[in-house]
Write a protein that holds these residues in place. Structure first.
Motif, PDB file in Angstrom:
ATOM      1  N   GLY A   1       0.760  -1.226   0.000  1.00  0.00           N
ATOM      2  CA  GLY A   1       0.000   0.000   0.000  1.00  0.00           C
ATOM      3  C   GLY A   1       0.798   1.288   0.000  1.00  0.00           C
ATOM      4  O   GLY A   1       0.254   2.363   0.255  1.00  0.00           O
ATOM      5  N   VAL A   2       2.080   1.207  -0.318  1.00  0.00           N
ATOM      6  CA  VAL A   2       2.911   2.422  -0.280  1.00  0.00           C
ATOM      7  C   VAL A   2       3.135   3.050  -1.662  1.00  0.00           C
ATOM      8  O   VAL A   2       3.811   4.065  -1.765  1.00  0.00           O
ATOM      9  N   GLY A   3       2.587   2.452  -2.713  1.00  0.00           N
ATOM     10  CA  GLY A   3       2.703   3.024  -4.050  1.00  0.00           C
ATOM     11  C   GLY A   3       3.705   2.373  -4.967  1.00  0.00           C
ATOM     12  O   GLY A   3       4.127   2.975  -5.954  1.00  0.00           O
ATOM     13  N   LYS A   4       4.086   1.124  -4.676  1.00  0.00           N
ATOM     14  CA  LYS A   4       5.078   0.434  -5.511  1.00  0.00           C
ATOM     15  C   LYS A   4       4.603   0.308  -6.960  1.00  0.00           C
ATOM     16  O   LYS A   4       5.366   0.560  -7.890  1.00  0.00           O
ATOM     17  N   THR A   5       3.358  -0.067  -7.155  1.00  0.00           N
ATOM     18  CA  THR A   5       2.826  -0.242  -8.507  1.00  0.00           C
ATOM     19  C   THR A   5       2.786   1.086  -9.248  1.00  0.00           C
ATOM     20  O   THR A   5       3.173   1.168 -10.414  1.00  0.00           O
ATOM     21  N   THR A   6       2.353   2.130  -8.584  1.00  0.00           N
ATOM     22  CA  THR A   6       2.271   3.447  -9.212  1.00  0.00           C
ATOM     23  C   THR A   6       3.658   3.940  -9.621  1.00  0.00           C
ATOM     24  O   THR A   6       3.859   4.391 -10.762  1.00  0.00           O
ATOM     25  N   ILE A   7       4.619   3.849  -8.721  1.00  0.00           N
ATOM     26  CA  ILE A   7       5.989   4.286  -9.025  1.00  0.00           C
ATOM     27  C   ILE A   7       6.572   3.446 -10.166  1.00  0.00           C
ATOM     28  O   ILE A   7       7.195   3.980 -11.092  1.00  0.00           O
ATOM     29  N   SER A   8       6.354   2.145 -10.119  1.00  0.00           N
ATOM     30  CA  SER A   8       6.868   1.251 -11.165  1.00  0.00           C
ATOM     31  C   SER A   8       6.295   1.613 -12.526  1.00  0.00           C
ATOM     32  O   SER A   8       7.014   1.648 -13.528  1.00  0.00           O
ATOM     33  N   ALA A   9       5.000   1.867 -12.575  1.00  0.00           N
ATOM     34  CA  ALA A   9       4.350   2.199 -13.846  1.00  0.00           C
ATOM     35  C   ALA A   9       4.842   3.531 -14.392  1.00  0.00           C
ATOM     36  O   ALA A   9       5.100   3.653 -15.593  1.00  0.00           O
ATOM     37  N   VAL A  10       4.972   4.520 -13.533  1.00  0.00           N
ATOM     38  CA  VAL A  10       5.453   5.831 -13.985  1.00  0.00           C
ATOM     39  C   VAL A  10       6.870   5.701 -14.534  1.00  0.00           C
ATOM     40  O   VAL A  10       7.175   6.223 -15.614  1.00  0.00           O
ATOM     41  N   LEU A  11       7.737   5.004 -13.817  1.00  0.00           N
ATOM     42  CA  LEU A  11       9.103   4.790 -14.303  1.00  0.00           C
ATOM     43  C   LEU A  11       9.103   4.072 -15.652  1.00  0.00           C
ATOM     44  O   LEU A  11       9.811   4.472 -16.582  1.00  0.00           O
ATOM     45  N   ALA A  12       8.327   3.001 -15.748  1.00  0.00           N
ATOM     46  CA  ALA A  12       8.283   2.215 -16.986  1.00  0.00           C
ATOM     47  C   ALA A  12       7.799   3.058 -18.157  1.00  0.00           C
ATOM     48  O   ALA A  12       8.400   3.041 -19.242  1.00  0.00           O
ATOM     49  N   ARG A  13       6.729   3.815 -17.947  1.00  0.00           N
ATOM     50  CA  ARG A  13       6.154   4.598 -19.042  1.00  0.00           C
ATOM     51  C   ARG A  13       7.077   5.741 -19.466  1.00  0.00           C
ATOM     52  O   ARG A  13       7.281   5.973 -20.663  1.00  0.00           O
ATOM     53  N   VAL A  14       7.653   6.437 -18.510  1.00  0.00           N
ATOM     54  CA  VAL A  14       8.540   7.567 -18.835  1.00  0.00           C
ATOM     55  C   VAL A  14       9.789   7.067 -19.558  1.00  0.00           C
ATOM     56  O   VAL A  14      10.198   7.629 -20.576  1.00  0.00           O
ATOM     57  N   LEU A  15      10.406   6.011 -19.031  1.00  0.00           N
ATOM     58  CA  LEU A  15      11.610   5.487 -19.674  1.00  0.00           C
ATOM     59  C   LEU A  15      11.311   4.964 -21.083  1.00  0.00           C
ATOM     60  O   LEU A  15      12.095   5.194 -22.015  1.00  0.00           O
ATOM     61  N   ALA A  16      10.184   4.274 -21.252  1.00  0.00           N
ATOM     62  CA  ALA A  16       9.813   3.763 -22.578  1.00  0.00           C
ATOM     63  C   ALA A  16       9.552   4.912 -23.548  1.00  0.00           C
ATOM     64  O   ALA A  16       9.969   4.858 -24.707  1.00  0.00           O
TER      65      ALA A  16
END
Length: 105
Positions: A10-25
């Protein structure tokens, strides 16, 4: 580069992971996002609908057609072709495993 995101629930791991993945891609970097959660929702935050991941075979599951030992040493291209799906920003998503029934994980 390899990035792992871990922490308490519940600390935002999925949200942070998705933002990183999308920005880097979007910036042209090759991205493979692997959802290792027992309740995978990374697909939604990467922009892939849940209906698209429903038929996906997690690459570490017994029913994936690839023995777990082979999955650990298989070439990334082989794993992506069998188990990956590309999101709208170019990030590839793979599911590591999926729990098929409560208590079975």
């Amino acid at each position: 580069m390899r990035i792992a995101v871990a922490g308490k629930g519940g600390v935002g791991k999925t949200t942070i992971s998705a933002v990183l993945a999308r920005v880097l891609a979007r910036r042209g970097h090759p991205v493979v996002a692997i959802d290792c959660d027992s309740d995978p929702h990374l697909a939604m935050t990467i922009g892939i609908g849940l209906e698209a991941i429903a038929p996906m075979n997690p690459f570490l599951d017994a029913g994936s057609g690839l023995p777990a030992a082979e999955a650990r040493v298989a070439a990334p291209v082989q794993l992506l072709s069998r188990h990956g799906i590309i999101g709208p920003d170019g990030a590839a998503l793979m599911l590591a495993a999926r729990i098929s029934r409560p208590g079975g994980g």
